[in-house]
Design a protein around this motif. Structure first.
Motif, PDB file in Angstrom:
ATOM      1  N   TYR A 119      38.750  59.199  24.442  1.00 64.63           N
ATOM      2  CA  TYR A 119      39.666  60.199  24.988  1.00 64.63           C
ATOM      3  C   TYR A 119      40.606  59.610  26.029  1.00 64.63           C
ATOM      4  O   TYR A 119      40.830  60.183  27.090  1.00 64.63           O
ATOM      5  CB  TYR A 119      38.869  61.380  25.580  1.00 64.63           C
ATOM      6  CG  TYR A 119      37.894  61.960  24.604  1.00 64.63           C
ATOM      7  CD1 TYR A 119      38.322  62.818  23.606  1.00 64.63           C
ATOM      8  CD2 TYR A 119      36.546  61.592  24.651  1.00 64.63           C
ATOM      9  CE1 TYR A 119      37.424  63.335  22.675  1.00 64.63           C
ATOM     10  CE2 TYR A 119      35.646  62.096  23.726  1.00 64.63           C
ATOM     11  CZ  TYR A 119      36.090  62.961  22.746  1.00 64.63           C
ATOM     12  OH  TYR A 119      35.214  63.457  21.829  1.00 64.63           O
ATOM     13  N   ARG A 120      41.164  58.451  25.694  1.00 58.79           N
ATOM     14  CA  ARG A 120      42.073  57.756  26.610  1.00 58.79           C
ATOM     15  C   ARG A 120      43.442  58.389  26.570  1.00 58.79           C
ATOM     16  O   ARG A 120      44.063  58.504  25.514  1.00 58.79           O
ATOM     17  CB  ARG A 120      42.137  56.279  26.240  1.00 58.79           C
ATOM     18  CG  ARG A 120      40.854  55.513  26.517  1.00 58.79           C
ATOM     19  CD  ARG A 120      40.812  55.010  27.932  1.00 58.79           C
ATOM     20  NE  ARG A 120      41.858  54.035  28.168  1.00 58.79           N
ATOM     21  CZ  ARG A 120      41.767  52.741  27.865  1.00 58.79           C
ATOM     22  NH1 ARG A 120      40.677  52.263  27.303  1.00 58.79           N
ATOM     23  NH2 ARG A 120      42.768  51.923  28.121  1.00 58.79           N
ATOM     24  N   PHE A 121      43.950  58.782  27.732  1.00 56.98           N
ATOM     25  CA  PHE A 121      45.248  59.449  27.829  1.00 56.98           C
ATOM     26  C   PHE A 121      46.394  58.442  27.886  1.00 56.98           C
ATOM     27  O   PHE A 121      47.553  58.827  27.777  1.00 56.98           O
ATOM     28  CB  PHE A 121      45.270  60.325  29.094  1.00 56.98           C
ATOM     29  CG  PHE A 121      46.326  61.384  29.077  1.00 56.98           C
ATOM     30  CD1 PHE A 121      47.461  61.276  29.859  1.00 56.98           C
ATOM     31  CD2 PHE A 121      46.189  62.494  28.263  1.00 56.98           C
ATOM     32  CE1 PHE A 121      48.436  62.263  29.851  1.00 56.98           C
ATOM     33  CE2 PHE A 121      47.158  63.482  28.238  1.00 56.98           C
ATOM     34  CZ  PHE A 121      48.282  63.359  29.039  1.00 56.98           C
ATOM     35  N   ASP A 122      46.091  57.162  28.059  1.00 55.35           N
ATOM     36  CA  ASP A 122      47.142  56.160  28.245  1.00 55.35           C
ATOM     37  C   ASP A 122      47.377  55.324  26.997  1.00 55.35           C
ATOM     38  O   ASP A 122      48.140  54.353  27.046  1.00 55.35           O
ATOM     39  CB  ASP A 122      46.775  55.226  29.404  1.00 55.35           C
ATOM     40  CG  ASP A 122      45.455  54.504  29.175  1.00 55.35           C
ATOM     41  OD1 ASP A 122      44.535  55.134  28.634  1.00 55.35           O
ATOM     42  OD2 ASP A 122      45.353  53.322  29.537  1.00 55.35           O
ATOM     43  N   LEU A 123      46.732  55.644  25.875  1.00 55.51           N
ATOM     44  CA  LEU A 123      46.897  54.856  24.655  1.00 55.51           C
ATOM     45  C   LEU A 123      47.624  55.661  23.595  1.00 55.51           C
ATOM     46  O   LEU A 123      47.310  56.845  23.391  1.00 55.51           O
ATOM     47  CB  LEU A 123      45.528  54.434  24.099  1.00 55.51           C
ATOM     48  CG  LEU A 123      44.716  53.461  24.954  1.00 55.51           C
ATOM     49  CD1 LEU A 123      43.388  53.181  24.266  1.00 55.51           C
ATOM     50  CD2 LEU A 123      45.488  52.164  25.169  1.00 55.51           C
ATOM     51  N   SER A 183      39.834  56.607  33.916  1.00 56.11           N
ATOM     52  CA  SER A 183      39.941  56.952  32.498  1.00 56.11           C
ATOM     53  C   SER A 183      39.571  55.765  31.623  1.00 56.11           C
ATOM     54  O   SER A 183      38.874  55.918  30.608  1.00 56.11           O
ATOM     55  CB  SER A 183      41.369  57.419  32.190  1.00 56.11           C
ATOM     56  OG  SER A 183      41.559  57.582  30.803  1.00 56.11           O
ATOM     57  N   ARG A 184      40.033  54.567  32.012  1.00 56.87           N
ATOM     58  CA  ARG A 184      39.799  53.365  31.205  1.00 56.87           C
ATOM     59  C   ARG A 184      38.376  52.845  31.306  1.00 56.87           C
ATOM     60  O   ARG A 184      37.980  51.943  30.560  1.00 56.87           O
ATOM     61  CB  ARG A 184      40.772  52.275  31.649  1.00 56.87           C
ATOM     62  CG  ARG A 184      42.230  52.605  31.325  1.00 56.87           C
ATOM     63  CD  ARG A 184      43.184  51.724  32.092  1.00 56.87           C
ATOM     64  NE  ARG A 184      44.571  52.077  31.795  1.00 56.87           N
ATOM     65  CZ  ARG A 184      45.606  51.819  32.596  1.00 56.87           C
ATOM     66  NH1 ARG A 184      45.400  51.182  33.749  1.00 56.87           N
ATOM     67  NH2 ARG A 184      46.819  52.185  32.258  1.00 56.87           N
ATOM     68  N   SER A 185      37.581  53.399  32.222  1.00 59.74           N
ATOM     69  CA  SER A 185      36.220  52.904  32.410  1.00 59.74           C
ATOM     70  C   SER A 185      35.279  53.313  31.279  1.00 59.74           C
ATOM     71  O   SER A 185      34.168  52.805  31.170  1.00 59.74           O
ATOM     72  CB  SER A 185      35.662  53.390  33.747  1.00 59.74           C
ATOM     73  OG  SER A 185      35.485  54.802  33.733  1.00 59.74           O
ATOM     74  N   THR A 186      35.713  54.256  30.440  1.00 60.72           N
ATOM     75  CA  THR A 186      34.954  54.610  29.241  1.00 60.72           C
ATOM     76  C   THR A 186      35.915  54.573  28.055  1.00 60.72           C
ATOM     77  O   THR A 186      37.131  54.764  28.223  1.00 60.72           O
ATOM     78  CB  THR A 186      34.320  56.008  29.364  1.00 60.72           C
ATOM     79  OG1 THR A 186      35.342  56.981  29.564  1.00 60.72           O
ATOM     80  CG2 THR A 186      33.336  56.057  30.524  1.00 60.72           C
ATOM     81  N   PRO A 187      35.428  54.340  26.841  1.00 60.76           N
ATOM     82  CA  PRO A 187      36.346  54.062  25.726  1.00 60.76           C
ATOM     83  C   PRO A 187      37.015  55.283  25.105  1.00 60.76           C
ATOM     84  O   PRO A 187      38.101  55.164  24.528  1.00 60.76           O
ATOM     85  CB  PRO A 187      35.431  53.379  24.698  1.00 60.76           C
ATOM     86  CG  PRO A 187      34.059  53.894  25.006  1.00 60.76           C
ATOM     87  CD  PRO A 187      34.015  54.066  26.492  1.00 60.76           C
ATOM     88  N   GLU A 242      43.148  57.014  39.014  1.00 62.54           N
ATOM     89  CA  GLU A 242      42.723  57.918  37.952  1.00 62.54           C
ATOM     90  C   GLU A 242      42.801  57.247  36.585  1.00 62.54           C
ATOM     91  O   GLU A 242      41.929  57.450  35.725  1.00 62.54           O
ATOM     92  CB  GLU A 242      43.572  59.186  37.992  1.00 62.54           C
ATOM     93  CG  GLU A 242      43.294  60.040  39.230  1.00 62.54           C
ATOM     94  CD  GLU A 242      44.391  61.051  39.518  1.00 62.54           C
ATOM     95  OE1 GLU A 242      44.113  62.026  40.239  1.00 62.54           O
ATOM     96  OE2 GLU A 242      45.530  60.863  39.042  1.00 62.54           O
ATOM     97  N   LEU A 243      43.843  56.435  36.387  1.00 64.10           N
ATOM     98  CA  LEU A 243      43.946  55.686  35.138  1.00 64.10           C
ATOM     99  C   LEU A 243      42.779  54.713  34.981  1.00 64.10           C
ATOM    100  O   LEU A 243      42.208  54.564  33.901  1.00 64.10           O
ATOM    101  CB  LEU A 243      45.267  54.930  35.076  1.00 64.10           C
ATOM    102  CG  LEU A 243      46.496  55.766  34.715  1.00 64.10           C
ATOM    103  CD1 LEU A 243      47.763  54.964  34.955  1.00 64.10           C
ATOM    104  CD2 LEU A 243      46.424  56.234  33.262  1.00 64.10           C
TER     105      LEU A 243
END
Length: 493
Positions: free
Chosen positions: A338-342, A332-336, A328-329
Motif C-alpha cells: 500500500y505504498r502511496f509513493d509508487l 510508509s516505505r518501512s513496509t512493502p 511520513e514517506l
C-alpha cells in the motif's frame, strides 16, 4: 444525552478544562472552551441574546432581515439563530478575514458583503449601518448592545463561578472585541469576589487599551495596527469595552505578540488536545503570564473564544501540508504494501466494473433510451464518486442544465436497476467506468473526456449544436475541480 427542542437550547454550559502540560505545576489554570457551543464560538451566546431581546422589544419584526458587521464568529452565530427563527441575514465583513468564515456563513444561508481591508472594522460597521438604513434591516449593533453583555452576566459568568465552586478565583483572563464578554463576565465575578483580578489581553502591536489614549469619536484608534488575532481588538474601542473600563472592571492589560498567539494555539492542540483559534492562543499567552506569578494553588480561568477549524487559510496553519513529508514517506516505505509513493496500476473498484453478460436487460435498455430522450445533457453517475462530483461542478460553473441518474441512488435500487444499467452503459459507451455523459443523445465519455472537451473547445461546439446555452466566457481549469488527491499531480501516487 439530553433532548432539546431546538439547536438554540444547546448554547452555553461549555466546559472548564484544567491544563495539565502547559500550565505551571503549582497553579490551576483552566480554560473555558467556547468551541463547545453549537457553532463553535462564544458568539453563539450573544447572537441568541441580541435577537431575542430585539424580539421582546419589538425592534425586530417577523420576517425582517437582520444585518451585522462581524469578523465571522458573530455572523456565524447569527446565521444559526436566524436560520432557526426564520430571519434573512446579511453580514458585512472585511475581506481580510478567513475564507472559511465566509463559506460557513453562506452555507448557513447568510449573504456576505465584503468591505475593503483598508477600511478595517470601522468600514464594515459603516457598511452595515448604510445597508440597514437604506433597506430597513434590523442592525444588531453588537459593539454597544447591552444584551451582548447581559447574556455573559447571566450565563458565562455563572458557569465559571459554579465550576470553580468554593475555591477563590485568582484571575480571569480574556481578550476584547465587542466588549460584551469583558463587561458581562467581569461585573459578576467582581461582585462575587472583589479580589478576583480581571486581566485583558490585546495585541502588542495594537495597544488600544495599553496606550491609555481615548477612543476618538467615529474614527479609528490612533494606536491600531493590523494584527493576527481575528475577532480581537477592532480598530476602535467599543462602547461596551469603554463602559467596562469606566466602571473599573479591568485590573490589568497584557500585550500579546502574534507569534506567541500562533505558537500557543498549536501547543494547545499538540500538548493538551484542545483545538482553539488564534485568539484562544493569544488569551492563553496572557493567562500563562498571570499564572507564572500567581501564588501556588491559585485558580486562573482563561477564555478560549472559538475553534481552530475556521483558521485553515490563515498563518495558524502555515507549514501544515496536504502531502506526506519525508518522515511520513519513510514510515510508509518501512513496509512493502500500500505504498502511496509508487506508480501502480490500480484496478477500478468492483462497484464500477460492469460484469460481462450474455444478454442485456431489456428494461434497462429502455430506461437508458427514455432517459436520453428526456434531457439534452445526461450523466449516469454514482452519488459517492469524486469524478462525478467534479463533472457536476463543471456543469454548474458553466450554467449547463443536466439530468443526473445516480446508479447507487434510491431510484435505481429497486430490482437492482442500477446494477442492470451498468452492462448496458458499458456496451453502448465501450467503457466500464462511471460517470458516462451524453449530449444530444450522443455519448461524450466520462469526467476526463468532459474536461478534455472543455479545454479543446469541442464541448462548446456540441452544446451550441444542440442549442444549449452556457457561459462561453468562463475561465475554468477543470482539473482544479477535482479533490486534491485526484489532481493530475498525484497521477503516479
Amino acid at each position: 444525552m439530553a433532548r432539546y427542542d431546538s439547536i438554540l437550547d444547546t448554547i452555553g454550559r461549555t466546559p472548564l478544562v484544567r491544563l495539565a502540560r502547559l500550565a505551571p505545576p503549582d497553579v490551576n489554570l483552566h480554560v473555558k472552551v467556547e468551541a463547545f457551543n453549537p457553532m463553535g464560538s462564544v458568539k453563539d451566546r450573544m447572537a441568541l441574546a441580541v435577537i431575542e431581546a430585539a424580539e421582546r422589544s419589538g425592534a425586530l419584526r417577523p420576517g425582517q432581515t437582520v444585518i451585522e458587521a462581524t469578523s465571522g464568529n458573530t455572523g456565524i452565530g447569527l446565521a444559526m439563530v436566524c436560520a432557526r427563527k426564520g430571519y434573512p441575514l446579511v453580514v458585512t465583513m472585511a475581506e481580510s478575514f478567513s475564507l472559511e468564515r465566509r463559506r460557513l456563513l453562506r452555507f448557513l444561508g447568510a449573504r456576505v458583503v465584503l468591505t475593503p481591508a483598508a477600511e478595517k472594522g470601522s468600514g464594515m460597521l459603516a457598511k452595515a449601518i448604510e445597508l440597514a438604513e437604506t433597506h430597513g434591516y434590523f442592525l444588531c449593533r453588537q459593539f454597544e448592545n447591552e444584551a451582548n453583555a447581559e447574556v455573559h452576566s447571566r450565563t458565562t459568568a455563572r458557569e465559571i463561578l459554579d465550576d470553580v465552586g468554593d475555591e477563590p478565583l485568582h484571575a480571569w483572563v480574556t481578550g476584547f472585541g465587542t466588549g460584551g464578554t469583558l463587561k458581562g463576565v467581569s461585573r459578576v465575578l467582581k461582585a462575587a469576589d472583589p479580589r478576583t483580578r480581571v486581566v485583558v489581553a490585546e495585541p502588542d502591536n495594537a495597544p488600544l487599551l495599553g496606550s491609555g489614549q481615548a477612543q476618538p469619536p467615529g474614527a479609528s484608534h490612533p494606536c491600531f495596527r493590523p494584527h493576527l488575532m481575528q475577532g480581537w481588538s477592532p480598530d476602535f474601542i467599543s462602547p461596551l469595552t469603554q463602559q467596562a473600563l469606566a466602571e473599573g472592571l479591568a485590573d490589568e492589560v497584557v500585550p500579546v505578540a502574534g507569534e506567541a498567539a500562533l505558537r500557543l494555539a498549536r501547543d494547545l492542540a499538540r500538548k493538551e488536545g484542545i483545538f482553539a483559534g488564534i485568539s484562544g492562543g493569544a488569551t492563553l499567552a496572557a493567562a500563562l503570564a498571570v499564572a507564572r506569578r500567581a501564588p501556588p494553588g491559585s485558580h486562573v480561568v482563561c477564555m478560549l473564544p472559538d475553534t481552530g477549524e475556521r483558521y485553515q487559510s490563515t498563518p495558524l496553519f502555515a507549514g501544515i501540508e496536504d502531502e506526506m513529508n519525508e518522515e511520513e514517506l519513510a514510515l510508509s516505505r518501512s513496509t512493502p504494501g500500500y505504498r502511496f509513493d509508487l506508480p501502480a496500476a490500480v484496478p477500478a473498484p468492483a462497484s464500477t466494473v460492469a460484469e460481462p453478460v450474455a444478454t442485456l436487460d431489456a428494461e434497462a435498455e429502455r430506461f437508458v433510451d427514455d432517459t436520453l430522450a428526456r434531457a439534452r445533457v445526461v450523466m449516469f453517475a454514482l452519488a459517492w464518486c469524486e469524478f462525478c462530483w467534479a463533472a457536476r461542478k463543471l456543469f454548474d460553473r458553466l450554467g449547463i442544465p443536466y439530468l443526473t441518474v445516480e446508479l447507487d441512488g434510491p431510484a435505481c435500487q429497486g430490482d437492482d436497476l442500477g446494477g442492470r444499467l451498468r452492462p448496458v452503459l458499458a456496451r453502448r459507451t465501450g467503457a466500464a467506468t462511471i460517470p458516462q455523459i451524453a449530449i444530444g443523445g450522443e455519448w461524450l465519455g466520462g469526467c476526463g473526456e468532459l474536461f478534455a472537451a472543455w479545454r479543446d473547445g469541442s464541448l462548446g461546439e456540441r452544446l451550441a449544436a444542440c442549442g444549449i446555452a452556457y457561459d462561453a466566457e468562463a475561465e475554468i481549469d477543470p482539473e482544479r475541480l477535482l479533490p486534491a488527491w485526484l489532481h493530475p499531480r498525484h497521477a503516479t501516487a
